[in-house]
Structures are given as structure tokens and as C-alpha cells.
Design a protein around this motif. Structure first.
Motif, PDB file in Angstrom:
ATOM      1  N   ASP A  79       0.092  -1.414  -5.532  1.00  0.00           N
ATOM      2  CA  ASP A  79       1.424  -2.034  -5.412  1.00  0.00           C
ATOM      3  C   ASP A  79       2.147  -2.051  -6.751  1.00  0.00           C
ATOM      4  O   ASP A  79       3.338  -1.723  -6.838  1.00  0.00           O
ATOM      5  CB  ASP A  79       1.292  -3.470  -4.884  1.00  0.00           C
ATOM      6  N   SER A  80       1.397  -2.432  -7.777  1.00  0.00           N
ATOM      7  CA  SER A  80       2.011  -2.520  -9.105  1.00  0.00           C
ATOM      8  C   SER A  80       2.445  -1.141  -9.591  1.00  0.00           C
ATOM      9  O   SER A  80       3.538  -0.966 -10.137  1.00  0.00           O
ATOM     10  CB  SER A  80       0.999  -3.156 -10.063  1.00  0.00           C
ATOM     11  N   ILE A  81       1.597  -0.143  -9.378  1.00  0.00           N
ATOM     12  CA  ILE A  81       1.945   1.226  -9.787  1.00  0.00           C
ATOM     13  C   ILE A  81       3.165   1.711  -8.995  1.00  0.00           C
ATOM     14  O   ILE A  81       4.076   2.322  -9.536  1.00  0.00           O
ATOM     15  CB  ILE A  81       0.749   2.194  -9.595  1.00  0.00           C
ATOM     16  N   GLY A  82       3.172   1.394  -7.708  1.00  0.00           N
ATOM     17  CA  GLY A  82       4.281   1.803  -6.843  1.00  0.00           C
ATOM     18  C   GLY A  82       5.605   1.212  -7.331  1.00  0.00           C
ATOM     19  O   GLY A  82       6.608   1.920  -7.427  1.00  0.00           O
ATOM     20  N   TYR A  89      15.161   1.693  -9.259  1.00  0.00           N
ATOM     21  CA  TYR A  89      15.555   1.659  -7.845  1.00  0.00           C
ATOM     22  C   TYR A  89      14.847   0.549  -7.076  1.00  0.00           C
ATOM     23  O   TYR A  89      15.200   0.252  -5.944  1.00  0.00           O
ATOM     24  CB  TYR A  89      15.326   3.030  -7.194  1.00  0.00           C
ATOM     25  N   TRP A  90      13.807  -0.031  -7.679  1.00  0.00           N
ATOM     26  CA  TRP A  90      13.134  -1.156  -7.022  1.00  0.00           C
ATOM     27  C   TRP A  90      14.138  -2.294  -6.823  1.00  0.00           C
ATOM     28  O   TRP A  90      14.143  -2.949  -5.781  1.00  0.00           O
ATOM     29  CB  TRP A  90      11.950  -1.643  -7.878  1.00  0.00           C
ATOM     30  N   PRO A  95      14.518  -5.221   1.044  1.00  0.00           N
ATOM     31  CA  PRO A  95      13.130  -5.645   1.275  1.00  0.00           C
ATOM     32  C   PRO A  95      12.398  -4.711   2.237  1.00  0.00           C
ATOM     33  O   PRO A  95      11.220  -4.403   2.062  1.00  0.00           O
ATOM     34  CB  PRO A  95      13.283  -7.048   1.881  1.00  0.00           C
ATOM     35  N   ASP A  96      13.124  -4.230   3.224  1.00  0.00           N
ATOM     36  CA  ASP A  96      12.519  -3.329   4.182  1.00  0.00           C
ATOM     37  C   ASP A  96      12.132  -1.998   3.528  1.00  0.00           C
ATOM     38  O   ASP A  96      11.042  -1.460   3.761  1.00  0.00           O
ATOM     39  CB  ASP A  96      13.525  -3.080   5.327  1.00  0.00           C
ATOM     40  N   GLU A  97      13.025  -1.505   2.682  1.00  0.00           N
ATOM     41  CA  GLU A  97      12.747  -0.239   1.977  1.00  0.00           C
ATOM     42  C   GLU A  97      11.548  -0.391   1.033  1.00  0.00           C
ATOM     43  O   GLU A  97      10.716   0.509   0.919  1.00  0.00           O
ATOM     44  CB  GLU A  97      13.978   0.219   1.182  1.00  0.00           C
ATOM     45  N   ARG A  98      11.493  -1.543   0.367  1.00  0.00           N
ATOM     46  CA  ARG A  98      10.363  -1.775  -0.542  1.00  0.00           C
ATOM     47  C   ARG A  98       9.041  -1.743   0.218  1.00  0.00           C
ATOM     48  O   ARG A  98       8.068  -1.109  -0.218  1.00  0.00           O
ATOM     49  CB  ARG A  98      10.502  -3.145  -1.212  1.00  0.00           C
ATOM     50  N   ALA A  99       9.028  -2.446   1.345  1.00  0.00           N
ATOM     51  CA  ALA A  99       7.790  -2.500   2.139  1.00  0.00           C
ATOM     52  C   ALA A  99       7.400  -1.111   2.632  1.00  0.00           C
ATOM     53  O   ALA A  99       6.239  -0.701   2.554  1.00  0.00           O
ATOM     54  CB  ALA A  99       7.977  -3.456   3.316  1.00  0.00           C
ATOM     55  N   GLN A 100       8.401  -0.387   3.109  1.00  0.00           N
ATOM     56  CA  GLN A 100       8.147   0.976   3.607  1.00  0.00           C
ATOM     57  C   GLN A 100       7.631   1.878   2.495  1.00  0.00           C
ATOM     58  O   GLN A 100       6.685   2.646   2.667  1.00  0.00           O
ATOM     59  CB  GLN A 100       9.464   1.573   4.120  1.00  0.00           C
ATOM     60  N   PHE A 101       8.262   1.754   1.325  1.00  0.00           N
ATOM     61  CA  PHE A 101       7.880   2.592   0.189  1.00  0.00           C
ATOM     62  C   PHE A 101       6.428   2.308  -0.209  1.00  0.00           C
ATOM     63  O   PHE A 101       5.635   3.229  -0.403  1.00  0.00           O
ATOM     64  CB  PHE A 101       8.818   2.340  -0.993  1.00  0.00           C
ATOM     65  N   LEU A 102       6.091   1.030  -0.329  1.00  0.00           N
ATOM     66  CA  LEU A 102       4.734   0.687  -0.777  1.00  0.00           C
ATOM     67  C   LEU A 102       3.679   1.160   0.226  1.00  0.00           C
ATOM     68  O   LEU A 102       2.613   1.644  -0.150  1.00  0.00           O
ATOM     69  CB  LEU A 102       4.605  -0.817  -1.016  1.00  0.00           C
ATOM     70  N   GLN A 103       4.022   1.011   1.488  1.00  0.00           N
ATOM     71  CA  GLN A 103       3.089   1.461   2.523  1.00  0.00           C
ATOM     72  C   GLN A 103       2.823   2.974   2.389  1.00  0.00           C
ATOM     73  O   GLN A 103       1.676   3.434   2.453  1.00  0.00           O
ATOM     74  CB  GLN A 103       3.695   1.144   3.888  1.00  0.00           C
ATOM     75  N   LEU A 104       3.910   3.716   2.179  1.00  0.00           N
ATOM     76  CA  LEU A 104       3.767   5.162   2.013  1.00  0.00           C
ATOM     77  C   LEU A 104       3.052   5.506   0.713  1.00  0.00           C
ATOM     78  O   LEU A 104       2.245   6.439   0.652  1.00  0.00           O
ATOM     79  CB  LEU A 104       5.153   5.829   2.024  1.00  0.00           C
ATOM     80  N   PHE A 105       3.340   4.734  -0.322  1.00  0.00           N
ATOM     81  CA  PHE A 105       2.747   5.014  -1.627  1.00  0.00           C
ATOM     82  C   PHE A 105       1.221   4.873  -1.578  1.00  0.00           C
ATOM     83  O   PHE A 105       0.499   5.633  -2.213  1.00  0.00           O
ATOM     84  CB  PHE A 105       3.351   4.100  -2.695  1.00  0.00           C
ATOM     85  N   HIS A 106       0.761   3.880  -0.813  1.00  0.00           N
ATOM     86  CA  HIS A 106      -0.696   3.728  -0.632  1.00  0.00           C
ATOM     87  C   HIS A 106      -1.286   5.007  -0.035  1.00  0.00           C
ATOM     88  O   HIS A 106      -2.327   5.486  -0.467  1.00  0.00           O
ATOM     89  CB  HIS A 106      -0.995   2.548   0.300  1.00  0.00           C
ATOM     90  N   GLN A 195      19.948   7.299  -3.202  1.00  0.00           N
ATOM     91  CA  GLN A 195      19.471   6.553  -2.033  1.00  0.00           C
ATOM     92  C   GLN A 195      17.942   6.473  -1.995  1.00  0.00           C
ATOM     93  O   GLN A 195      17.271   7.504  -1.955  1.00  0.00           O
ATOM     94  CB  GLN A 195      19.952   7.228  -0.740  1.00  0.00           C
ATOM     95  N   VAL A 196      17.425   5.232  -1.964  1.00  0.00           N
ATOM     96  CA  VAL A 196      15.975   5.055  -1.865  1.00  0.00           C
ATOM     97  C   VAL A 196      15.478   5.610  -0.523  1.00  0.00           C
ATOM     98  O   VAL A 196      14.357   6.115  -0.408  1.00  0.00           O
ATOM     99  CB  VAL A 196      15.599   3.566  -2.030  1.00  0.00           C
ATOM    100  N   SER A 197      16.359   5.531   0.487  1.00  0.00           N
ATOM    101  CA  SER A 197      15.958   6.009   1.814  1.00  0.00           C
ATOM    102  C   SER A 197      15.603   7.507   1.778  1.00  0.00           C
ATOM    103  O   SER A 197      14.752   7.974   2.545  1.00  0.00           O
ATOM    104  CB  SER A 197      17.078   5.755   2.829  1.00  0.00           C
ATOM    105  N   ALA A 198      16.252   8.249   0.865  1.00  0.00           N
ATOM    106  CA  ALA A 198      15.951   9.687   0.753  1.00  0.00           C
ATOM    107  C   ALA A 198      14.527   9.889   0.252  1.00  0.00           C
ATOM    108  O   ALA A 198      13.799  10.771   0.722  1.00  0.00           O
ATOM    109  CB  ALA A 198      16.936  10.355  -0.206  1.00  0.00           C
ATOM    110  N   LEU A 199      14.119   9.044  -0.690  1.00  0.00           N
ATOM    111  CA  LEU A 199      12.755   9.136  -1.208  1.00  0.00           C
ATOM    112  C   LEU A 199      11.757   8.791  -0.104  1.00  0.00           C
ATOM    113  O   LEU A 199      10.734   9.472   0.064  1.00  0.00           O
ATOM    114  CB  LEU A 199      12.570   8.173  -2.395  1.00  0.00           C
TER     115      LEU A 199
END
Lengths: 211, 270
Positions: A79-82, A89-90, A95-106, A195-199
Motif C-alpha cells: 500500500d505504501s509503495i503504491g 496524483y494520489w 477514494p474509489d480510484e485510490r481503492a481500485q488502484f491499490l487493489q490492482l497494484f497488489h 486522468q488517474v482513471s486512464a492509469l
């Protein structure tokens, strides 16, 4: 096209390889109680030993991946690395994008580690060098030896901010993994309208390729 | 696959087709100049400005064009040739060729070590050169490494860095890859330091020089195929990943040279 171009890309392969090893090293120290009391050196030594055992075991690739996943979750502060990798962009992500991003990052992290574990690192050994403190974290030097390859110098950054020692960065050949990854993500977002959504979309595509 | 790294894998061979590289660079620069902006405007947002400064890539639009050009050449020329080469040439032969190219580069490492004021490193490079060119049969066998003198990198760009010369903006050059103003100036100095450019140009030598350079490049491309494939698969923006890794690594290399205060006597003497 000259040799320096190839060298640069060759470096990248090395960097990615080191990411794998860092992940592998980070995945082995999941012993309850040990992490809280041991030093960063002991932490690295312990998980390193466990990892080498997994890599050199006779299990199937899928069994190795399954064994690796919980170890990564417990010993790398994904999580911290993500959050670090998302950089500025964090702050702008919902909040939804953050959760989605972290889930994918794992998933990205687990895939990156397990994908290259088999074959590339068979017969690996490692030695741990000095440990120094920097800004509250511990930096542990190490040398990774693989048969038929020159020794690789790495440095693991261990933080206890999450309550127990966890890996928060890996430096291979002088390049920080999380900083390099942040450059990759920041640039991708900037190239795609900020756009974070693009990432997130790109990471979804990347993860689905590996499933 | 043979181990490949930016520092240890494939030495710079400044003798190679300098004129061709320069011409290609100029042509590409001029072509790009005709079709779009060359620089990225400086952002005003403080966070965006911090990213901009960290990337140190003022000429990003131009650099990306050069990167794409390089990738096209790689995809359609070097990758297929490299694949065929791997198929046709056994691994020990490829390794020997890699060792030879590295040994041929040792004079530059020696001179730049001297320039950096690091006699121990210069001594190591000198031993590597003399041992490998003789006992190592013209560099084909890395005997020096077996004797405890492994290869280390150095080049004029790094020496300038140890002297405190700033890197200047990042550059991606066709035929050379990631660089900076300082490192590309250093490359020019490396060319001057390579003794291969001062030997008489007989027909036999010219033939050898071209054969050696072409074989060296194909060998380098072949050794990097897995790396390229991995870059394309794993990075969302490989250009940015390489940029960041390159800049960090050059800083670390310069720092390592600065901090190398080993005595000039060999380890076994102490």
C-alpha cells in the motif's frame, strides 16, 4: 543503433530482475513475533532464507505463486509503495480510484514477482552486508548471486511505520524501484490527460494479461 | 541468457561509425524540428513542476520521437537479426565475443579512471587490458576476472560528473540511447580516448573494425531481446521508466567512483 541503447535496455532488464529478487527476499520473513522484535538485518536474513527455499523447491509454478502471495502481502508494504508510485496524483484521485488502484497494484506486484521466479532465479543465494539508518528507515545492503551471472548489489529499505518491519523500496544498481515506477506511472497519466482513471484502465489490462 | 546490465553488459565502442551516427542524429533532429515543438512548457502547478524537475527532460517531445525511431529500428531490424544470431551461434561463442568487446574498451576505462583521479581503478583496468589481450587471446577469454580483476565501468561523462559538471537536460539519442548533455559530450571525449581510432587505416584493419563492430552490435542486440520484450510488456511508459532508471543509475555510478578510496596496493598485499 549503437551499443549504448542496448545497454540501457539491458539495465532495465536487470532492474526488473532485481525487483523480482527484492520481492522474493521480501516475501520470506513471515514469522509471527519475529518481525516485531528482530532488527532489519534479521528480518531480511529470515525472509531471504525462506524465499530461497521456495525458489529452489521442486513445487510447480502455480504452487510457488500461491506460496508467495501471502508472503508478499505480509512483508512488503504494498500500500505504501503504491501510494508513493501514484505520486502527486494520489491527492487528486477519488477514494474509489485510490481503492481500485491499490487493489490492482497488489496484483501487479504479485505478478511481477511470481512471473519470473521460476527459472530465472534457480540456484540463487544471497549475502547481507551493512545496515544504516536513514530518516527513520533502515537500509540493508545485500549481494545476490545467481549461477552464471555477475553478483548484483541491492539495497532494501525497511520501514516499521506500519507497525512491523516491511520492505518499502529496493535499489538495484543505484536505481530506486519505487522512484522509477513512479516516473512510469506519472508519465503515463500525464500523457493521458492527467486522468488517474486512464492509469487504472491500463493496469486492469496489464493484470488481465497475466490472469 | 548472458547477464546483462547497463554497467557491465556491453561497453561503449566509440569507434563505431561515428560519422553515420552523427549524420543520423542531425537528420532526425532536423526532421523533428520541422514537425512539432521541441520542448515541454514549464508547468506552473507546484506539484507538476516538481515532477518536471525530477524528470529533467526539457526536450521530451524530441526525445520521444528519437525513442520511437530507435524502437522501430530495433523491432524491424535488430530483433529479427538478433533472434537468428542466437539460433545460429552457440552461447559460449557469444559470451567470448562479449568479453572481447569489453576488453577492447578497457583503454577508455583506464584513461577515464586516471581522469577521475582513481589510481586503483586505473590499475585494475590496466591489468585487465594486458592480461586479457595476451593470456585471454585478444580478449576472447576474461582471464583477468578469474584472477580477481572484474570489469568496472567508467567513461568521460562519469568523470565530468565527479568533477561536479551538472548533467544538463536528459537526451535520448538515436543510435546511443539515453544520455544527457554532459554524457553526450563525454561520449565525444571517449571517442578521442579510444586507441583504435589512431592506428593506421589499412584495408585489413578496416575490415576487422567493421566486422568487429557489426558483430558486437548484433551480439548486444541479441543479448537484449528478452530485456526489450520485458520492457514492452511490463512498463506502461517504457520511455519514462528508462529515463528515470538511467538518470538514477548515472548518479549512483558517479557517487561510487567518488567514494572509491581504496589503496593502490592489491588486496592480497594488505
Amino acid at each position: 543503433m549503437g551499443s549504448t541503447f542496448f545497454r540501457s535496455v539491458a539495465f532495465r532488464r536487470r532492474a526488473l530482475g532485481l525487483v523480482v529478487i527484492g520481492g522474493l527476499l521480501a516475501g520470506g520473513g513471515a514469522v509471527p513475533g519475529h518481525a516485531a522484535s528482530g532488527s532489519a538485518h534479521d528480518f531480511v536474513q529470515h525472509f531471504g532464507d525462506q524465499l530461497v527455499a521456495i525458489i529452489n523447491s521442486k513445487q510447480s509454478s502455480s504452487a510457488k505463486k500461491a506460496a508467495l502471495e501471502p508472503l508478499i502481502q505480509q512483508n512488503i508494504d504494498v500500500d505504501s509503495i503504491g501510494r508513493y508510485c501514484l505520486g502527486r496524483y494520489w491527492k487528486v484521485a477519488t477514494p474509489d480510484e485510490r481503492a481500485q488502484f491499490l487493489q490492482l497494484f497488489h496484483k501487479v506486484m504479485i505478478n511481477a514477482v511470481s512471473e519470473r521466479m521460476v527459472g530465472d532465479y534457480q540456484g540463487v543465494t544471497f549475502t547481507i552486508g551493512n545496515t544504516i539508518s536513514q530518516d527513520g528507515d533502515e537500509l540493508v545492503d545485500g549481494v545476490i548471486n545467481r549461477p552464471g551471472n555477475p553478483p548484483a548489489n541491492v539495497q532494501l529499505e525497511i520501514s516499521t511505520q506500519s507497525g512491523s518491519p516491511k520492505v518499502v523500496d529496493l535499489k538495484g544498481e543505484g536505481a530506486s524501484l519505487r522512484l522509477t515506477q513512479r516516473g512510469d506511472y506519472a508519465s503515463y497519466i500525464a500523457q493521458n490527460g492527467g486522468q488517474v482513471s486512464a492509469l487504472i484502465k491500463a493496469l486492469q489490462k496489464q493484470v488481465s494479461r497475466n490472469d | 541468457m548472458r547477464a546483462v546490465t547497463l554497467t557491465k553488459f556491453f561497453p561503449v565502442r566509440p569507434g563505431f561509425a561515428r560519422g553515420a551516427v552523427r549524420t543520423a542524429t542531425m537528420a532526425a533532429v532536423l526532421a523533428s524540428a520541422a514537425c512539432g515543438p521541441l520542448t515541454t512548457p514549464k508547468p506552473t502547478d507546484p506539484d507538476a513542476l516538481a515532477d518536471y524537475r525530477e524528470a529533467n527532460d526539457k526536450y521530451e517531445p524530441l526525445n520521444r520521437k528519437m525513442y520511437n525511431l530507435n524502437m522501430k529500428v530495433y523491432k524491424y531490424a535488430f530483433r529479427p537479426v538478433g533472434k537468428a544470431y542466437i539460433w545460429a551461434v552457440p552461447s559460449p561463442v557469444r559470451d567470448a565475443l562479449g568479453d572481447m568487446v569489453q576488453t577492447m574498451n578497457e583503454p577508455i576505462v583506464f584513461f577515464t579512471d586516471v581522469g577521475a583521479g582513481r589510481p586503483r581503478r586505473a590499475g585494475d583496468a590496466f591489468v585487465r587490458w594486458t592480461v586479457n589481450m595476451t593470456a585471454g587471446v585478444g580478449g576472447l577469454i576474461d582471464v583477468a576476472k578469474m584472477l580477481g580483476y572484474p570489469h568496472h565501468d567508467d567513461d568521460a561523462g562519469l568523470v565530468l560528473a565527479t568533477w561536479g559538471v551538472p548533467s544538463g537536460p536528459y537526451l535520448f539519442l538515436p543510435g546511443m540511447g539515453p544520455s544527457s548533455f554532459r554524457d553526450s559530450a563525454g561520449y565525444g571525449i571517449d571517442v578521442g580516448l579510444s586507441p583504435w581510432n589512431y592506428v593506421p587505416r589499412g584495408y585489413g584493419l578496416l575490415t576487422f573494425n567493421w566486422a568487429y563492430n557489426i558483430a558486437g552490435i548484433i551480439n548486444g542486440a541479441a543479448n537484449s531481446i528478452d530485456a526489450f520484450d520485458q520492457v514492452q510488456r511490463d512498463a506502461l511508459d517504457p520511455y519514462a521508466f528508462i529515463r528515470s532508471a538511467y538518470q538514477q543509475q548515472r548518479r549512483a555510478q558517479a557517487e561510487a567512483i567518488k567514494n572509491d578510496h581504496r589503496a593502490t596496493t592489491p588486496d592480497w598485499y594488505n
